[in-house]
Design a protein around this motif. Sequence first.
Motif, PDB file in Angstrom:
ATOM      1  N   MET A   1       0.811  -1.218   0.000  1.00 22.98           N
ATOM      2  CA  MET A   1       0.000   0.000   0.000  1.00 22.98           C
ATOM      3  C   MET A   1       0.849   1.274   0.000  1.00 22.98           C
ATOM      4  N   TRP A   2       2.068   1.169   0.495  1.00 25.22           N
ATOM      5  CA  TRP A   2       2.927   2.366   0.625  1.00 25.22           C
ATOM      6  C   TRP A   2       3.661   2.690  -0.663  1.00 25.22           C
ATOM      7  N   GLN A  20       6.797   4.758  -0.548  1.00 27.41           N
ATOM      8  CA  GLN A  20       6.756   6.189  -0.222  1.00 27.41           C
ATOM      9  C   GLN A  20       6.560   6.324   1.290  1.00 27.41           C
ATOM     10  N   ASP A  21       6.717   7.550   1.813  1.00 31.35           N
ATOM     11  CA  ASP A  21       6.550   7.653   3.256  1.00 31.35           C
ATOM     12  C   ASP A  21       5.209   8.255   3.697  1.00 31.35           C
ATOM     13  N   SER A  22       4.283   8.473   2.773  1.00 33.92           N
ATOM     14  CA  SER A  22       2.917   8.811   3.186  1.00 33.92           C
ATOM     15  C   SER A  22       1.941   8.241   2.166  1.00 33.92           C
ATOM     16  N   TRP A  23       0.685   8.090   2.595  1.00 35.09           N
ATOM     17  CA  TRP A  23      -0.339   7.562   1.686  1.00 35.09           C
ATOM     18  C   TRP A  23      -0.508   8.489   0.493  1.00 35.09           C
ATOM     19  N   ALA A  68      -6.212   4.230   1.898  1.00 34.72           N
ATOM     20  CA  ALA A  68      -5.811   4.689   3.231  1.00 34.72           C
ATOM     21  C   ALA A  68      -5.821   6.213   3.324  1.00 34.72           C
ATOM     22  N   THR A 104      -6.577   4.634   9.721  1.00 37.05           N
ATOM     23  CA  THR A 104      -6.774   3.328   9.081  1.00 37.05           C
ATOM     24  C   THR A 104      -6.806   2.176  10.079  1.00 37.05           C
TER      25      THR A 104
END
Lengths: 338, 116, 159
Positions: free
Chosen positions: A43-44, A47-50, A140, A150
């Motif tokens: 889901m990521w 990356q470090d944010s949704w 998310a 979430t």
Amino acid sequence: MLQGHQSWIFENRPSILSTGTVGGPFEAKGKIPEAFDILHEDMWINQDSWEKAQQKMLEEAIQTTLKKGRIEKEKVEFLIAGDLINQMTPTSFAASTSSIPFLGTFSACATSMESLALAASIINAKGANYILCAASSHNAATEKQFRYPTEYGGQKPPTSQWTVTGAGCALVTQNGAGPSITSATIGKVADMGMTDPFNMGGAMAIAAADTIEAHFRDMQIDPSYYDLIITGDLGHVGREVSLDLLHDRNIPIDAEKYVDCGIAIYREDQPVLAGGSGAACSAIVTYGHFLQEVMKGNLKRILVAATGSLHSTLSIQQKDPIPCIAHAVSIEARGEHI
Amino acid sequence: MIFFWAFVVGGLICVIGQIMFDVFKLSPAHTLSILVIAGAVLDGIGWYEPLIDFAGAGATVPITSFGNSLVHGAMQEAEKHGLIGVVTGMFEVTSAGISAAIIFGVIGAIIFKPKG
Amino acid sequence: MGDKKKQKLQPNQQQYQAFQQKREIKRPIFKNCIKAFLIGGLICLIGQLISTFYIYQFNFTEKTAGNPTVATLIFITMLLTGFGVYDRIAQFAGAGSAVPVTGFGNAVISSAIEYRSEGFILGVGSNMLKLAGPVIVYGVFSAFIVALIKTILTQWGGF
């Protein structure tokens, strides 16, 4: 070009040259994994944010579309895209990295068809040669913004829907080889005073019915003209309500010919309750699945009515009703249009 | 026997919460706030302590006990210091739930990433 | 409130809402209540076991065992929340997992974990009590009113 009260006919037959679709792990387990060009396991997406993950998926969808269409980025005049996150930052940031002149659009989950209709009308008026139109959403990121964190344990009622993680993109061009965009109907905002944000399908059904009715009225055709009438993300509740509404208005549509992207994307045993939703839902299923069926010759004419619920967390807190919209675009196989 | 009653009483308090969710369509935050207020009022009229004696964790684990122990803290101090104690004693008994949640919240944020 | 809202609706809106409501998937209230009873009861039973453990192993009394029990339950909640299990339990259990203190813990911890991406001070710190805040606020305020009334009655009322 203007036809009737709120529709456009595209005489110059703008066509969809290529498409790109990206999805997440939950979509990979769904009913139509073959509709995706890229499927992510995480889901990521590293990356470090949704929100950044969503941006990344949109960038990948754009790159895939260009690669499949064998068009260099520099040849594309405009990018028309939008999403659901505050001020559409994932889309704006993706537009910044792609450095294509950018028009941001917002119709919530109807953004995909608003973008496609605008792209077709600009191409039809010879305002451009190549336009990319896209929509994206992330489960998310949407949960975090519109509902709860979430990992929060809140029980969702059976009318609620599952936001699709992914992005869908299409490249629209002058009279090319792909399926043609023949007409579009721009919807009115419908407000039926509905206030439950966990029943968006029920709120949006009226907008879908209004726009589909307006399309048939403006174009002076009836449902038998289309092989399939596709709604964006009404889910089980909204599909039934809109189908019955159309029947009551003397527009009888065959239940088998009336499908919903939110129902088509996931399997029945996935925990999505009433079905999928999100800006990416209609974009992915239309571009990745139904458009491929048109190209294979299994479908000749389809009408895609994407639906969007135009509320915000603020408007819900302040007890405002949920206004809804739907935009419809008609796509036909080459040589099939009148 | 206390284990049996803990299960039954705790379960029944949750059923009340579920009815507030499903029948009255309240959000979790509304439901929990009302239950906490109910706990405080029940303690005020002296019904909550007997329930704890009867059901043990069945009465102390649901969020209603939070209202009960807030009132208890306030009353303990009030007996010593009068009205001022009502304000100053509030968290005397309850601190465990709030401090545990905050401490484990920060630790959770350090070691976990949301799964989505 | 409900009636006032209904009165403001236009006739066509009322008609649509009734039309829509007939086709809405109903919440399985009875089934949800059974599930809430079982899981909620189970969590309280576990609480009772923990509390009994503290009483026999660490010489806590019936009254003082409450605090370590709550802290232990919230610690377990942190693990279940962090590993992404608590939200799944909750979709099944509804109020059964929301009403016990573990639900309060989950509200705090899930917010803390989710807002980590916005930094420790303004992300975790500011948003941690976003969901659980009302419980603390109205718990404290209602306890204040109740204790105030009780104090006045007992100290000046001569009860």
